[in-house]
Design an enzyme around this catalytic site. Structure first.
Site, PDB file in Angstrom:
ATOM      1  N   ARG A  51       0.801  -1.225   0.000  1.00 44.89           N
ATOM      2  CA  ARG A  51       0.000   0.000   0.000  1.00 44.89           C
ATOM      3  C   ARG A  51       0.834   1.275   0.000  1.00 44.89           C
ATOM      4  O   ARG A  51       0.340   2.334  -0.382  1.00 44.89           O
ATOM      5  CB  ARG A  51      -0.929   0.006   1.219  1.00 44.89           C
ATOM      6  CG  ARG A  51      -2.051  -1.008   1.112  1.00 44.89           C
ATOM      7  CD  ARG A  51      -2.770  -1.181   2.427  1.00 44.89           C
ATOM      8  NE  ARG A  51      -3.913  -2.091   2.303  1.00 44.89           N
ATOM      9  CZ  ARG A  51      -4.480  -2.730   3.302  1.00 44.89           C
ATOM     10  NH1 ARG A  51      -4.004  -2.579   4.532  1.00 44.89           N
ATOM     11  NH2 ARG A  51      -5.520  -3.524   3.102  1.00 44.89           N
ATOM     12  N   CYS A 108      -7.128 -16.728  17.714  1.00 45.30           N
ATOM     13  CA  CYS A 108      -7.836 -16.532  18.976  1.00 45.30           C
ATOM     14  C   CYS A 108      -9.279 -17.026  18.908  1.00 45.30           C
ATOM     15  O   CYS A 108      -9.916 -17.232  19.952  1.00 45.30           O
ATOM     16  CB  CYS A 108      -7.815 -15.059  19.368  1.00 45.30           C
ATOM     17  SG  CYS A 108      -6.143 -14.421  19.640  1.00 45.30           S
TER      18      CYS A 108
END
Length: 442
Positions: free
Chosen positions: A21, A42
């Site tokens: 980017r 997670c």
């Protein structure tokens, strides 16, 4: 310029996307030992209760997406075994073909994460003994659960141990946690951990403390966990005793490491080896309260460090501001939040401290007596600077722990909590927030 990134998950791909980017004309190659990129580790415990319907839901982007949309050369099943920092060449094995490969680089990022610790216990190769870190790990456990498994033994009472205990209990399994210490969740102080123990017992968990695992018994499949005090019958074992950084391939480079082999990095995510960076669970994190490097492997840190590594690799300097040790865990009806230093940590660092512990509620007392919370603050008794806090309770714990984390980041004194302009309406708070109530009593 050619960038090589070892590791295709949070830190590695955050860095890769920053390079994409914020620059152009560069070549980016990522080397991943497994087959899956960018997934939410997670969330794995919640796939067992269908709170997350599929492990596929945890995948943010596939290797094909990174390759076709962003032009990143995403390689899978590529295990790095050695780094030649003088020639700037990465060596490894293609696990699909079993052939060796080499990849040259101008700048290298090590973002290999960490792997579960599995001590060399007797019988560790029996069927039915697992660790949980990857999507294939979760899939293997799910497949085994289909074999009429009733009794689950979890070794270790940390994040994964607690979350998996809850998930296994919720799907109707009998769950035992074996912990060699005297408490679950060692990141909390002992009196706070008692609240966790009470919740576990209320949920019919069997909690076994001060027993050290020595091995396992069974013919082909595990049938018992053997400790220094006896045997515990079981049908499935989850080993959750911690993680270790995946950095052995950096041996011989002279890269500085900590006691547990985490790569030591500066605020720019640079190692001491020229043009080699590191980020995430394989690297250190600077602790703002301790004022030294620490090792707290969490996804939030990995994503931040990866982003910062990425922009620094393309000469757009940005520093990692450090962590304050914030974490939160759901454990049945409780939310367990902590940030900064515990009382135990303050003692170990020889910091003069005081504590205050109160019981309060999420809402105004006249509105609701439910959602009680126990809140503990730790502060420097001389300077009055906040050092940390722990909150255990129902609704509203997350809000308070994040306020406290922000206060720690900005080096506030405990008294200054009273000056904060915090939101108030009876369903959400009292006129004095629980944090402010505690501060007023110091």
């Amino acid at each position: 310029m050619k960038f090589v990134i070892i590791g295709g998950d949070a830190a590695g791909m955050s860095a890769a996307m920053q390079i994409v980017r914020n620059s152009s004309g560069n070549e980016i190659t990522t080397l991943e030992k497994g087959t899956i990129y960018s997934y939410g580790q997670c969330g794995l415990p919640y796939t067992f209760t269908n709170q997350v319907e599929s492990t596929d839901d945890l995948i943010a982007r596939t290797p094909e997406t990174f390759k076709n949309k962003y032009g990143i050369d995403t390689k899978i099943l590529h295990e790095v075994t050695r780094v030649d920092y003088e020639e700037k060449v990465v060596h490894g094995t293609n696990l699909k073909t079993n052939e060796s490969f080499q990849e040259s680089y101008d700048r290298l990022l090590v973002a290999t994460g960490a792997s579960p610790v599995f001590p060399p216990w007797d019988g560790k190769d029996l069927e039915g003994i697992f660790t949980l870190k990857t999507i294939p790990d979760a899939q293997d456990i799910k497949a085994f659960l289909g074999k009429d498994i009733e009794n689950i033994t979890i070794i270790g009472g940390g994040y994964i141990g607690l979350e998996m205990a809850e998930s296994m209990a919720e799907i109707g399994k009998n769950v035992q946690i074996i912990e060699r210490g005297n408490q679950l969740a060692k990141i909390f102080d002992e009196e706070m951990a008692e609240l966790i123990h009470d919740e576990g017992k209320n949920q019919n968990l069997t909690l076994t403390f001060e027993e050290s695992v020595e091995g396992f018994k069974g013919t082909n499949q595990v049938e018992a966990v053997v400790t220094n005090k006896g045997e515990h019958k079981t049908d499935l074992v989850l080993v959750a005793v911690g993680v270790a950084p995946n950095t052995s391939f950096m041996n011989g480079t002279g890269a500085y490491k900590t006691y547990n082999d985490a790569l030591i990095v500066n605020h720019y995510m640079q190692t001491n080896i020229k043009d080699i960076y590191a980020a995430g669970d394989c690297a250190t994190q600077y602790h703002r309260i301790k004022e030294k490097d620490d090792y707290i492997p969490l996804g939030t840190h990995a994503n931040k460090q990866g982003q910062i590594a990425g922009v620094n690799m393309i000469d757009q300097p940005r520093t990692f501001k450090g962590v304050v040790g914030s974490s939160i865990i759901k454990f049945f009806s409780l939310t367990l939040g902590r940030t900064g230093l515990s009382e135990k940590e303050a003692q170990s660092l020889s910091i003069p401290y005081e504590t205050i512990t109160i019981q309060s509620t999420h809402a105004a007392g006249y509105y609701s007596k439910e959602d009680k919370m126990t809140l503990k603050l730790v502060f420097n008794k001389e300077s009055r600077l906040l050092l940390g806090g722990q909150i255990i309770g129902g609704a509203g714990v997350d809000k308070r722990i994040d306020v406290l984390a922000t206060a720690l980041y900005h080096q506030m004194k405990v008294d200054e909590l009273q000056d904060l302009d915090l939101s108030y309406a009876p369903p959400y708070n009292g006129v004095w927030d629980p944090l402010q109530q505690a501060a007023r009593k110091t």
